[in-house]
Write an enzyme that holds these catalytic residues in place. Structure first.
Site, PDB file in Angstrom:
ATOM      1  N   HIS B 129     -68.580 -55.375  80.389  1.00  0.00           N
ATOM      2  CA  HIS B 129     -68.835 -55.290  78.951  1.00  0.00           C
ATOM      3  C   HIS B 129     -68.743 -56.704  78.398  1.00  0.00           C
ATOM      4  O   HIS B 129     -67.971 -57.517  78.896  1.00  0.00           O
ATOM      5  CB  HIS B 129     -67.765 -54.394  78.327  1.00  0.00           C
ATOM      6  CG  HIS B 129     -68.005 -54.020  76.898  1.00  0.00           C
ATOM      7  ND1 HIS B 129     -67.799 -54.889  75.866  1.00  0.00           N
ATOM      8  CD2 HIS B 129     -68.428 -52.861  76.337  1.00  0.00           C
ATOM      9  CE1 HIS B 129     -68.081 -54.287  74.720  1.00  0.00           C
ATOM     10  NE2 HIS B 129     -68.464 -53.051  74.979  1.00  0.00           N
ATOM     11  N   ASP B 207     -59.823 -55.047  81.724  1.00  0.00           N
ATOM     12  CA  ASP B 207     -60.280 -54.405  80.491  1.00  0.00           C
ATOM     13  C   ASP B 207     -60.250 -52.900  80.754  1.00  0.00           C
ATOM     14  O   ASP B 207     -61.091 -52.380  81.485  1.00  0.00           O
ATOM     15  CB  ASP B 207     -61.697 -54.897  80.180  1.00  0.00           C
ATOM     16  CG  ASP B 207     -62.285 -54.239  78.935  1.00  0.00           C
ATOM     17  OD1 ASP B 207     -61.667 -53.300  78.399  1.00  0.00           O
ATOM     18  OD2 ASP B 207     -63.369 -54.678  78.511  1.00  0.00           O
ATOM     19  N   GLN B 210     -62.292 -48.578  78.634  1.00  0.00           N
ATOM     20  CA  GLN B 210     -63.068 -47.414  79.029  1.00  0.00           C
ATOM     21  C   GLN B 210     -62.316 -46.537  80.025  1.00  0.00           C
ATOM     22  O   GLN B 210     -62.772 -45.460  80.356  1.00  0.00           O
ATOM     23  CB  GLN B 210     -64.393 -47.883  79.644  1.00  0.00           C
ATOM     24  CG  GLN B 210     -65.504 -46.884  79.544  1.00  0.00           C
ATOM     25  CD  GLN B 210     -65.816 -46.541  78.095  1.00  0.00           C
ATOM     26  OE1 GLN B 210     -66.175 -47.407  77.329  1.00  0.00           O
ATOM     27  NE2 GLN B 210     -65.652 -45.292  77.727  1.00  0.00           N
ATOM     28  N   LYS B 233     -61.197 -45.559  71.280  1.00  0.00           N
ATOM     29  CA  LYS B 233     -61.901 -44.853  72.357  1.00  0.00           C
ATOM     30  C   LYS B 233     -61.063 -43.716  72.915  1.00  0.00           C
ATOM     31  O   LYS B 233     -61.520 -42.972  73.785  1.00  0.00           O
ATOM     32  CB  LYS B 233     -62.238 -45.823  73.493  1.00  0.00           C
ATOM     33  CG  LYS B 233     -63.224 -46.898  73.057  1.00  0.00           C
ATOM     34  CD  LYS B 233     -64.093 -47.385  74.193  1.00  0.00           C
ATOM     35  CE  LYS B 233     -64.854 -48.624  73.777  1.00  0.00           C
ATOM     36  NZ  LYS B 233     -66.097 -48.798  74.522  1.00  0.00           N
ATOM     37  N   CYS B 372     -73.729 -53.258  75.183  1.00  0.00           N
ATOM     38  CA  CYS B 372     -72.948 -54.505  75.292  1.00  0.00           C
ATOM     39  C   CYS B 372     -72.863 -54.977  76.740  1.00  0.00           C
ATOM     40  O   CYS B 372     -71.851 -55.524  77.178  1.00  0.00           O
ATOM     41  CB  CYS B 372     -71.550 -54.358  74.705  1.00  0.00           C
ATOM     42  SG  CYS B 372     -71.566 -54.182  72.924  1.00  0.00           S
TER      43      CYS B 372
END
Lengths: 144, 414
Positions: B129, B207, B210, B233, B372
Site C-alpha cells: 500500500h 503495516d 489490513q 478498518k 493505493c
C-alpha cells in the site's frame, strides 16, 4: 434500470462503443496526453490546424471508463472548426451540456479529462491560456 | 448459497449490530463489499463514543477534576486494549496516531531520517500500500539511501528468493511490508521477513492495517520492531490508529511532532521530551476516538478474531468460485486458502469505474481503482481493478448479488 439509462444514455454508449475521430494524427501540430490517476483513465489528443489557428483535424486515443472515452469522442466533434483561442476559452459546461447526464464529482473528472488534455495541447502549441484553476505549473495533465 | 461448512460466526445476526444496513441504496438493500477501504461501525462502538462525550469528556492528563480523570482513564484503558490486542509487552509502547499511515511516517521520519544514508537500503514489497511505500521512498531519497522492492510472483506472493540478491547490494537497514495486502488479500510471510531483517541488523516495520481487523496480530510472534494499525478498518472510528514500537527504539528516537503534552520541560534555551508514549503524542489526543477504538477491539474480541478470519476465508473461497463461473472475469491474487477476504478482478473490456457504477445502481458497493497500490497495478498490467472485500457482517447473499450484478454489467456494455 432507470438510473443506468440516465447516466449511460444511448448517445454516451454509442460514442463509447464507436468513438469518433479515434486514432492519433500522423502529422499533428499539437499533442498532449493526460490521465486521471484516481481511476487510471488516460487520454492522448492530437490536433492539426488549418488557417487562422482553426482546428481542422483532431484525433484521440485513450483507455478508461465509458464516460471519459465517450466525452472525449463527443468533444472532438464539438471542437472541429473552432479556433485554438475559442477552445481555450470554452467552459466545461459546454461539453457537459452535450453529455447531458447527471455527474457526481468523481465522474465529473472522467468527463472533462479529454477537454483538459486538449487545452493543454493547444497551450503547448499556441500558448493559449490554461484554465485558471490549474495554476501555472501544469505540464503533464493530472486532473486530481 | 454454496457456503456449506458450519459458519464460524453468525454474520446475519452480527449484521443487526450495524445501523448502516438499516437503509436502502437506490431502493435496494445495501450490499457493502468495500470493507478493505473502511469497515462499517457497530452500535456498541458508536454508543461507547457517545457515552464518553456525554459523561466523561474533558482534556486528558494533568487535570485534577473528576471529568479529566475519567477522560484520562478512558484513553489509557483504550491504550491497554490495543496493547492486549497486539500482545505488546507494554502499553507505553503503544502510541495513538491518526492512522497507520501516520504511524509509519512517524517511524520513517523519527527513526529513518537520522539513521539512513548512502550505502543503506530500505526494502519494501511490490505489493505495498502507498502508506508503507511512499514514506520510505521519500525518506530514502532525502537521506541518499537505496530503495528496493521485493517483487511478486504470478500468484501475487512475494519472491523471497530475491532477498539474498537484495542484501548483497548494500546495508539493509529497514524492511517494511504489509501483513495482508489490501489489493489482493495476500497474506505475507512477515515472520520470515522479520527474521531476515534481524539477521541483517535492520528494523522490520509491519503495516497491519489490513490484517488486524481480520486475524490475530501478535507483535512478539511476528518479531517486528514497529507495527501500525488503523481503527477505521476494524469497526472503530476514523481519525485514530496506533503505532506499536519496541521501547528501546522509541526511547532513543527523536520526536516526530512537537508541541503540547509531549514535553518534560520547556524553556527559552531548550525543551526536553516527555516519557513514552507521550513523547510521540503532541497536542490533544483523539480521546473519544481512542475510546471508540477500544470498544471496537472489545467487539472484535467478543466475536473472536479466529472466527472472523475463518469466516472470511470461506467467503473469499465462495466468491472466487462464483467469479470463476464467469469466463469474462479475470481475478487476481493467490488461492483462497492463502488470502484474506479480498477479491480483486476485472471484467473483460469494461473499465472498473463503469462496473462499480452499474453495481451501485443495484445497491452494491465495491471499490474501483488502484487501491493505493500503483506499483502493483503496473505489475498486473492494468490501470485499475474492481475489488470486493468482506467482513464479519458480509453474507453470502451479497456475493450472489455481486455476481448477478456483473451479469447486468456485461449485458449493458456488450
Amino acid at each position: 434500470m432507470g438510473e443506468f439509462d440516465q447516466l449511460y444514455r444511448e448517445l454516451i454508449l454509442d460514442h463509447y462503443k464507436s468513438p469518433r475521430n479515434h486514432g492519433l494524427l500522423e502529422d499533428a501540430d499539437a499533442t498532449a496526453e493526460g490521465q486521471n490517476p484516481l481511476c487510471g483513465d488516460e487520454v492522448s489528443v492530437s490536433v492539426r490546424f488549418g488557417e487562422g489557428d482553426v482546428v481542422e483535424e483532431v484525433g484521440f486515443e485513450g483507455r478508461g471508463c465509458a464516460i471519459s472515452q465517450a466525452a472525449t469522442s463527443m468533444l472532438t466533434d464539438l471542437v472541429k472548426g473552432k479556433t485554438a483561442a475559442e477552445i481555450a476559452a470554452m467552459p466545461k459546461e459546454e461539453l457537459l451540456g452535450e453529455l447531458g447526464i447527471p455527474l457526481t464529482p468523481v465522474r465529473l473528472k472522467c468527463a472533462i479529462l479529454g477537454l483538459g488534455v486538449l487545452k493543454l495541447a493547444l497551450n503547448k502549441a499556441k500558448g493559449t491560456p490554461l484554465p485558471d484553476e490549474w495554476g501555472t505549473s501544469v505540464r503533464d495533465l493530472v486532473l486530481e | 448459497m454454496a457456503v456449506t461448512t458450519t459458519p464460524a460466526l453468525d454474520a446475519a445476526r452480527l449484521r443487526a449490530d450495524f445501523p448502516i444496513f438499516e437503509q436502502q441504496i437506490h431502493g435496494k438493500p445495501l450490499a457493502f463489499l468495500d470493507s478493505a477501504a473502511s469497515s462499517q461501525k457497530p452500535r456498541q462502538m458508536l454508543d461507547a463514543m457517545t457515552e464518553f462525550y456525554e459523561t466523561s469528556y474533558a482534556n486528558v492528563h494533568r487535570g485534577v477534576y473528576v471529568l479529566a480523570e475519567r477522560a484520562t482513564e478512558g484513553l489509557e484503558l483504550a491504550r491497554e486494549k490495543v496493547r492486549a490486542l497486539l500482545n505488546a509487552p507494554s502499553a507505553r509502547e503503544v502510541i495513538f496516531v491518526r492512522n497507520a499511515t501516520e504511524g509509519i511516517n512517524l517511524v520513517a521520519y523519527a527513526w529513518g531520517l537520522s539513521r539512513l544514508g548512502p550505502g543503506d537500503l530500505v526494502v519494501v514489497s511490490e505489493l505495498e500500500h502507498h502508506s508503507n511505500f511512499v514514506p520510505w521512498q521519500y525518506v530514502a531519497s532525502r537521506t541518499g539511501a537505496g530503495f528496493r522492492m521485493i517483487s511478486l510472483d504470478e500468484q501475487g506472493e512475494l519472491r523471497l528468493e530475491e532477498l539474498d540478491a537484495i542484501a548483497s547490494e548494500g546495508n539493509v537497514k529497514v524492511v517494511a511490508t504489509g501483513v495482508v495486502s489490501n489489493s489482493l488479500g495476500t497474506i505475507n510471510p512477515v515472520e520470515r521477513l522479520a527474521a531476515w531483517a534481524r539477521e541483517h541488523g535492520a528494523i522490520m516495520v509491519a503495516d497491519a492495517a489490513q490484517a488486524a481487523p481480520h486475524r490475530k496480530v501478535d507483535v512478539q510472534a511476528i518479531g517486528c520492531d514497529f507495527l501500525a494499525i488503523s481503527a477505521h478498518k476494524m469497526c472503530g472510528p476514523s481519525g485514530v490508529g496506533a503505532l506499536w514500537g519496541r521501547a528501546e527504539l522509541l526511547e532513543e528516537m527523536e520526536p516526530f511532532l512537537t508541541g503540547g503534552h509531549m514535553i518534560r520541560s520547556v524553556g527559552a534555551d531548550g525543551t526536553t521530551w516527555g516519557e513514552l508514549p507521550h513523547k510521540f503524542e503532541a497536542g490533544t489526543a483523539p480521546m473519544a476516538e481512542a475510546v471508540g477504538f477500544g470498544a471496537a477491539i472489545d467487539y472484535l474480541t467478543d466475536v473472536g478474531l479466529d472466527a472472523i478470519g475463518q469466516y472470511e476465508h470461506e467467503l473469499a473461497a465462495y466468491a472466487l468460485d462464483r467469479l470463476a463461473e464467469l469466463p469474462w472475469v479475470t481475478s487476481y491474487g493467490p488461492p483462497a486458502d492463502r488470502r484474506a477476504g479480498i477479491v480483486s478482478f476485472n471484467v473483460d473490456g469494461i473499465h472498473p469505474h463503469d462496473v462499480a457504477q452499474v453495481l451501485d445502481f443495484e445497491g452494491i458497493a465495491i471499490r474501483a481503482g488502484h487501491h493505493c497500490c500503483q506499483p502493483l497495478m503496473r505489475k498486473l498490467g492494468v490501470a485499475a481493478t474492481n475489488r470486493a472485500s468482506f467482513y464479519l457482517y458480509t453474507i453470502p447473499d451479497e456475493i450472489d448479488r455481486l455476481v448477478d450484478g456483473l451479469h447486468k454489467v456485461k449485458k449493458a456494455f456488450a
